[in-house]
Structures are given as C-alpha cells and as structure tokens.
Design a protein around this motif. Structure first.
Motif, mmCIF file in Angstrom:
data_model
loop_
_atom_site.group_PDB
_atom_site.id
_atom_site.type_symbol
_atom_site.label_atom_id
_atom_site.label_comp_id
_atom_site.label_asym_id
_atom_site.label_seq_id
_atom_site.Cartn_x
_atom_site.Cartn_y
_atom_site.Cartn_z
ATOM 1 N N ILE A 286 -85.027 75.157 -42.293
ATOM 2 C CA ILE A 286 -85.636 76.362 -42.870
ATOM 3 C C ILE A 286 -87.069 76.497 -42.378
ATOM 4 O O ILE A 286 -87.500 77.573 -41.929
ATOM 5 C CB ILE A 286 -85.621 76.301 -44.413
ATOM 6 C CG1 ILE A 286 -84.199 76.352 -44.954
ATOM 7 C CG2 ILE A 286 -86.438 77.470 -45.003
ATOM 8 C CD1 ILE A 286 -84.100 76.056 -46.449
ATOM 9 N N GLN A 287 -87.820 75.418 -42.442
ATOM 10 C CA GLN A 287 -89.240 75.468 -42.077
ATOM 11 C C GLN A 287 -89.429 75.744 -40.590
ATOM 12 O O GLN A 287 -90.313 76.522 -40.204
ATOM 13 C CB GLN A 287 -89.909 74.152 -42.460
ATOM 14 C CG GLN A 287 -89.920 73.892 -43.964
ATOM 15 C CD GLN A 287 -90.646 72.608 -44.307
ATOM 16 O OE1 GLN A 287 -91.876 72.553 -44.340
ATOM 17 N NE2 GLN A 287 -89.880 71.548 -44.546
ATOM 18 N N PHE A 288 -88.626 75.121 -39.746
ATOM 19 C CA PHE A 288 -88.739 75.368 -38.308
ATOM 20 C C PHE A 288 -88.421 76.828 -37.976
ATOM 21 O O PHE A 288 -89.109 77.460 -37.163
ATOM 22 C CB PHE A 288 -87.799 74.444 -37.524
ATOM 23 C CG PHE A 288 -88.298 73.050 -37.355
ATOM 24 C CD1 PHE A 288 -89.526 72.793 -36.755
ATOM 25 C CD2 PHE A 288 -87.545 71.975 -37.792
ATOM 26 C CE1 PHE A 288 -89.988 71.499 -36.603
ATOM 27 C CE2 PHE A 288 -87.997 70.672 -37.636
ATOM 28 C CZ PHE A 288 -89.232 70.435 -37.036
ATOM 29 N N ALA A 289 -87.357 77.356 -38.577
ATOM 30 C CA ALA A 289 -86.963 78.736 -38.293
ATOM 31 C C ALA A 289 -88.024 79.720 -38.778
ATOM 32 O O ALA A 289 -88.351 80.703 -38.091
ATOM 33 C CB ALA A 289 -85.607 79.040 -38.936
ATOM 34 N N LYS A 290 -88.573 79.483 -39.960
ATOM 35 C CA LYS A 290 -89.607 80.372 -40.480
ATOM 36 C C LYS A 290 -90.885 80.271 -39.647
ATOM 37 O O LYS A 290 -91.631 81.259 -39.524
ATOM 38 C CB LYS A 290 -89.901 80.048 -41.941
ATOM 39 C CG LYS A 290 -88.755 80.361 -42.902
ATOM 40 C CD LYS A 290 -88.305 81.803 -42.821
ATOM 41 C CE LYS A 290 -89.389 82.781 -43.243
ATOM 42 N NZ LYS A 290 -88.898 84.194 -43.207
ATOM 43 N N ALA A 291 -91.148 79.105 -39.061
ATOM 44 C CA ALA A 291 -92.364 78.922 -38.266
ATOM 45 C C ALA A 291 -92.389 79.832 -37.045
ATOM 46 O O ALA A 291 -93.474 80.151 -36.534
ATOM 47 C CB ALA A 291 -92.508 77.465 -37.838
ATOM 48 N N ILE A 292 -91.204 80.268 -36.561
ATOM 49 C CA ILE A 292 -91.186 81.189 -35.412
ATOM 50 C C ILE A 292 -90.787 82.600 -35.844
ATOM 51 O O ILE A 292 -90.426 83.432 -35.011
ATOM 52 C CB ILE A 292 -90.271 80.678 -34.284
ATOM 53 C CG1 ILE A 292 -88.808 80.616 -34.737
ATOM 54 C CG2 ILE A 292 -90.742 79.331 -33.773
ATOM 55 C CD1 ILE A 292 -87.831 80.417 -33.576
ATOM 56 N N GLY A 293 -90.815 82.856 -37.139
ATOM 57 C CA GLY A 293 -90.622 84.224 -37.619
ATOM 58 C C GLY A 293 -89.194 84.671 -37.779
ATOM 59 O O GLY A 293 -88.917 85.881 -37.773
ATOM 60 N N CYS A 294 -88.265 83.745 -37.951
ATOM 61 C CA CYS A 294 -86.860 84.119 -38.123
ATOM 62 C C CYS A 294 -86.565 84.527 -39.562
ATOM 63 O O CYS A 294 -87.272 84.146 -40.498
ATOM 64 C CB CYS A 294 -85.950 82.956 -37.733
ATOM 65 S SG CYS A 294 -85.920 82.626 -35.964
ATOM 66 N N ASN A 295 -85.505 85.302 -39.722
ATOM 67 C CA ASN A 295 -84.973 85.614 -41.041
ATOM 68 C C ASN A 295 -83.954 84.539 -41.380
ATOM 69 O O ASN A 295 -83.009 84.309 -40.613
ATOM 70 C CB ASN A 295 -84.322 86.995 -41.049
ATOM 71 C CG ASN A 295 -83.812 87.384 -42.420
ATOM 72 O OD1 ASN A 295 -82.755 86.940 -42.850
ATOM 73 N ND2 ASN A 295 -84.565 88.231 -43.112
ATOM 74 N N VAL A 296 -84.133 83.878 -42.509
ATOM 75 C CA VAL A 296 -83.331 82.697 -42.831
ATOM 76 C C VAL A 296 -82.553 82.911 -44.130
ATOM 77 O O VAL A 296 -83.138 83.210 -45.172
ATOM 78 C CB VAL A 296 -84.220 81.443 -42.972
ATOM 79 C CG1 VAL A 296 -83.367 80.219 -43.302
ATOM 80 C CG2 VAL A 296 -85.020 81.209 -41.693
ATOM 81 N N THR A 297 -81.242 82.762 -44.046
ATOM 82 C CA THR A 297 -80.381 82.761 -45.220
ATOM 83 C C THR A 297 -79.787 81.370 -45.366
ATOM 84 O O THR A 297 -79.419 80.741 -44.370
ATOM 85 C CB THR A 297 -79.256 83.794 -45.083
ATOM 86 O OG1 THR A 297 -79.822 85.086 -44.868
ATOM 87 C CG2 THR A 297 -78.381 83.829 -46.328
ATOM 88 N N VAL A 298 -79.698 80.890 -46.592
ATOM 89 C CA VAL A 298 -79.196 79.530 -46.800
ATOM 90 C C VAL A 298 -78.160 79.507 -47.904
ATOM 91 O O VAL A 298 -78.089 80.408 -48.742
ATOM 92 C CB VAL A 298 -80.335 78.543 -47.153
ATOM 93 C CG1 VAL A 298 -81.464 78.618 -46.146
ATOM 94 C CG2 VAL A 298 -80.868 78.787 -48.558
ATOM 95 N N SER A 299 -77.372 78.446 -47.896
ATOM 96 C CA SER A 299 -76.490 78.148 -49.023
ATOM 97 C C SER A 299 -76.928 76.829 -49.635
ATOM 98 O O SER A 299 -77.406 75.927 -48.942
ATOM 99 C CB SER A 299 -75.034 78.049 -48.567
ATOM 100 O OG SER A 299 -74.849 76.906 -47.756
ATOM 101 N N ALA A 300 -76.772 76.738 -50.939
ATOM 102 C CA ALA A 300 -77.046 75.516 -51.695
ATOM 103 C C ALA A 300 -76.478 75.747 -53.084
ATOM 104 O O ALA A 300 -75.980 76.838 -53.398
ATOM 105 C CB ALA A 300 -78.545 75.214 -51.748
ATOM 106 N N SER A 301 -76.530 74.750 -53.924
ATOM 107 C CA SER A 301 -76.119 74.972 -55.308
ATOM 108 C C SER A 301 -77.190 75.788 -56.021
ATOM 109 O O SER A 301 -78.366 75.784 -55.622
ATOM 110 C CB SER A 301 -75.911 73.639 -56.026
ATOM 111 O OG SER A 301 -77.135 72.943 -56.156
#
Length: 349
Positions: free
Chosen positions: A171-186
């Motif tokens: 998540i942090q790496f992707a956000k560091a280059i300005g990506c839109n990030v969707t995740v799954s978790a509980s």
C-alpha cells in the motif's frame, strides 16, 4: 569489547510446531566468517511465516537439524572482515533461507554471520526493533509491484490482504508513486489499511471476493492485482478478466499453507496458470509469482524510502528474546497487523 566464543541462540531441534521443537541453548558457538561475510551482533529480529513453515513442513532429510531459525535482522557489525563496512556500523537486512539453513545460522541468536551484500546501513530515523521487520516483507512488496508487475505512477492496483505485512508495505509503495489503491482485509482492519493510504476497501469476510469483484467490476479496472495472502483458491485469478485491465498483471506470493505441497493442488495450479492456453478458455491475464530476491540495490531503495518518510515501519508487537515461543504464538494467529519482532539485545530500542 571482544566477541565471545559462545552465545545464546534458539535452536529448531526437530520437525514440528515451534512450541514443541524450539530450545534455547546458552552455549552455541559464535559463527566463523567466510570471505565477504560480516559478523553482526543482533539487536532485533522479526518472525516470518516462512520461519515456522520450514519448522513444521520440511522433513529431516531436507533440512539438517538443529539449526537457528529466522532471517530478518537489525544489528551492529562487530567484525567487518575486510568488507566495505566498519565495525560499529548499524545495519539491517536478511539472510535468505537457503544460505541460512546451509550454515545453520539464522537470526534468533545474539550473533550471526551474513553476506555483506545482504545488509545496508540502518536509517537513523528508525530504531532497531522497527528496522528488523522491514527487509523480507518490504522487499517482497517492492519487487512484486515494480520488478514483476512494473507498476507505473497513477495506475490502479488491488492488494488482496492489505493488512498482511507484505500488503501493508505494498500500500505504502503504491501510494508513494501516486497510485489509486484498493485493498481487501477483514472489517476490523479497515482503519489500519486506510491509515496507510488505501483508497478503496473490501471486507473479504462478507462473501467471496472474486464474485463481488466480478459482479460489480470497478469503473477503472486494475492494472495490477497483488495477492499477498497465499493463493489457495484460484478463483481470484480465473475471474480476473472482469476486474483486471487487458495487459494487466496478476501477481501472487504463491500458496503458503500446507496445501501448497499437495499433488492435487500443484496440478491444478500448473494447469490453471501455466498450461491452460487462452485460446482454449484459459484466463486472458498474465499470472506471475513473486519470490523475494535479496538485492542490495532494492534494499537501498527501501532504506531511502524510509529515510524520506515515504515508508514507515510496521510493528505489531515486540517480545523479549526469552519469550520467543509467545512471539510465534502471535504470528501463527494470522491476526498480526505488522511485524512480530523479537528484541534480542535487551538494551535495543
């Protein structure tokens, strides 16, 4: 102060659960160095799933026991051994499983030997207990996104298992280059992943994730789908055309549970992702598997991200060296958000 001849170290003495096979030995020889290696006084180490899986899954004919488990470390070089480092340098890095097991020298010990190419200087803005949990998980996330999937700025990425250590770094790496990030978790971990920068969230406990994504695909399909949990159910890949762009990449850490070693599962995995051609109905998306590579240049990039504040360490809990069995209990719950760290040197921060 001179280096002692013997040390305290945890030994895996047989195949089995950590609580059954780990023993603390107070007279383990401090390892001798080969050319290109340094001797590190271990300040802290972090547990990884591969650590207890090697203990529980691999029979004696594959691994000579006893051995010192674990791979991540933060520590102080006490014998630079003619390398580019100096005695007293504070470093972090990891010993890959193969050389670790071959030398019987892991990181659950007061001292360990490690190739000088597998450590870098620790950023001064993090403590040893914070640094110890970075190398394996952060390198896996970095290499999966950028070396394997070739993620680009402002692309859309889905991270399955955003609350895992690898997922949280991703998540942090992707956000560091300005990506839109969707995740799954509980659902209980939604606040945690959003605090790391996640833009969208799916609670995987409310229904099959592949079905929800396929029935309601995103308006902008994902360029990269990073599966960090362990792909036991191949449905996330076989349905990925619904939510992964043409030319997009599905990256997985692979199956990490005992089922990964069952012949039936291996056959299904090989057929689904490698042998079933697209013109015969195979999935029309690229599948790749990440196996972390201990590259110093990548670890230097990770360290620079930490210095710049783009990546923050992820510590779930810290256990004293004598409480290693409790540390394994924690990581084996699969509920840790961040790394389970063992403070080897009681004076380490």
């Amino acid at each position: 102060m001179s280096t002692p001849q013997t040390q305290n170290a945890w030994l895996a003495t047989a195949k089995g659960e950590p609580s059954e096979v780990l023993q603390l030995d107070e007279s383990v020889p401090v390892p001798k160095l080969n050319c290109g290696e340094v001797l590190v006084k271990v300040q802290a180490t972090a547990l990884n799933p591969i650590g207890y899986k090697i203990m529980t899954l691999f029979p004696n004919f594959l691994i000579k026991r006893p051995y010192i488990p674990e791979h991540d470390l933060a520590g102080i070089i006490v014998d630079a051994n003619g390398t580019e480092f100096q005695n007293g340098d504070e470093v972090f890095g990891f010993i890959p499983p193969q050389p670790s097991l071959k030398a019987h020298s892991g990181t659950l010990a007061q001292y360990t030997r490690i190739s000088a190419s597998h450590v870098v200087r620790r950023p001064i803005n993090i403590t040893p207990t914070q640094a110890a949990g970075i190398p394996v998980a952060a390198l896996t996330a970095y290499q999966a996104l950028f070396n394997v999937a070739h993620l680009k700025p402002e692309q859309h990425v889905f991270i399955n298992g955003g609350s895992t250590s690898v997922g949280a770094f991703a998540i942090q790496f992707a956000k560091a280059i300005g990506c839109n990030v969707t995740v799954s978790a509980s659902g209980r971990n939604e606040a945690f992943v959003r605090s790391l920068g996640a833009d969208g969230f799916f609670d995987y406990t409310t229904g099959p994730l592949h079905a929800r994504l396929a029935s309601n695909p995103p308006s902008s399909k994902y360029h990269v789908f990073f599966e960090t949990v362990g792909l036991l159910d191949l449905s996330l890949y076989t349905h990925s055309e619904s939510y992964l762009t043409p030319g997009g990449t599905f990256v997985s850490v692979g199956a990490v549970e005992s089922k990964a070693y069952e012949v039936s599962y291996i056959g299904k995995l090989l057929w689904t992702v490698f042998l079933h051609p697209r013109w015969l109905g195979g999935t029309k998306r690229t599948y790749k598997m990440i196996m972390v590579d201990n590259k110093r240049k990548d670890l230097e990039i990770v360290a620079q991200h930490v210095r710049d504040g783009k990546i923050k360490p992820l510590v779930d809990s810290v256990f004293a060296f004598e409480n290693v069995l409790k540390a394994y209990e924690r990581i084996m719950t699969s509920r840790a958000t961040g790394k389970v760290v063992v403070r080897v040197d009681p004076e380490a921060e």
